[in-house]
Design a protein around this motif. Structure first.
Motif, mmCIF file in Angstrom:
data_model
loop_
_atom_site.group_PDB
_atom_site.id
_atom_site.type_symbol
_atom_site.label_atom_id
_atom_site.label_comp_id
_atom_site.label_asym_id
_atom_site.label_seq_id
_atom_site.Cartn_x
_atom_site.Cartn_y
_atom_site.Cartn_z
ATOM 1 N N ILE A 58 -40.184 -10.497 -52.967
ATOM 2 C CA ILE A 58 -40.154 -11.510 -54.028
ATOM 3 C C ILE A 58 -40.835 -11.017 -55.312
ATOM 4 O O ILE A 58 -40.285 -11.209 -56.399
ATOM 5 N N PRO A 59 -42.003 -10.371 -55.242
ATOM 6 C CA PRO A 59 -42.585 -9.870 -56.502
ATOM 7 C C PRO A 59 -41.692 -8.862 -57.220
ATOM 8 O O PRO A 59 -41.643 -8.836 -58.452
ATOM 9 N N ASN A 60 -40.960 -8.069 -56.447
ATOM 10 C CA ASN A 60 -40.060 -7.112 -57.092
ATOM 11 C C ASN A 60 -38.838 -7.797 -57.705
ATOM 12 O O ASN A 60 -38.232 -7.263 -58.628
ATOM 13 N N SER A 104 -36.003 -9.397 -62.684
ATOM 14 C CA SER A 104 -35.729 -10.409 -63.702
ATOM 15 C C SER A 104 -36.213 -9.953 -65.079
ATOM 16 O O SER A 104 -35.510 -10.116 -66.085
ATOM 17 N N LEU A 105 -37.399 -9.376 -65.124
ATOM 18 C CA LEU A 105 -37.910 -8.847 -66.399
ATOM 19 C C LEU A 105 -37.078 -7.669 -66.885
ATOM 20 O O LEU A 105 -36.853 -7.514 -68.090
ATOM 21 N N PHE A 158 -39.125 -10.504 -59.403
ATOM 22 C CA PHE A 158 -39.627 -10.832 -60.731
ATOM 23 C C PHE A 158 -39.527 -9.622 -61.659
ATOM 24 O O PHE A 158 -39.217 -9.758 -62.841
ATOM 25 N N VAL A 159 -39.786 -8.440 -61.097
ATOM 26 C CA VAL A 159 -39.645 -7.210 -61.885
ATOM 27 C C VAL A 159 -38.192 -7.013 -62.295
ATOM 28 O O VAL A 159 -37.893 -6.633 -63.434
#
Length: 74
Positions: free
Chosen positions: A52-54, A59-60, A56-57
């Motif tokens: 999940i944190p990746n 998405s950025l 967000f990466v």
């Protein structure tokens, strides 16, 4: 008392500016788009990076890719 503004001169860009700045913008766009595409491909192709944190990466990276591909060339 008002001043007379009829003596304002404008300067045209020099030959160096006309050549160098478009080349810099093209190189900048290529680096931005290339780096973000590598990030997106790496996260999508590698199962270990599918957290999940990746996401967000990713998405950025997509947002930055749109900036590099749409806004900077304008």
């Amino acid at each position: 008392m008002s001043t007379n503004c009829t003596n304002i001169t404008t300067s045209s860009p020099s030959g160096l500016e006309v050549i160098v700045f478009p080349i810099l913008y093209i190189v900048l766009c290529l680096f931005i788009c290339g780096g973000n595409m590598l990030t997106i491909v790496a996260v999508c192709k590698t199962e270990v990076l599918g957290t999940i944190p990746n996401m967000f990466v990713v998405s950025l990276a997509i947002a930055d890719l749109m900036i590099g591909g749409l806004v900077i060339p304008m």
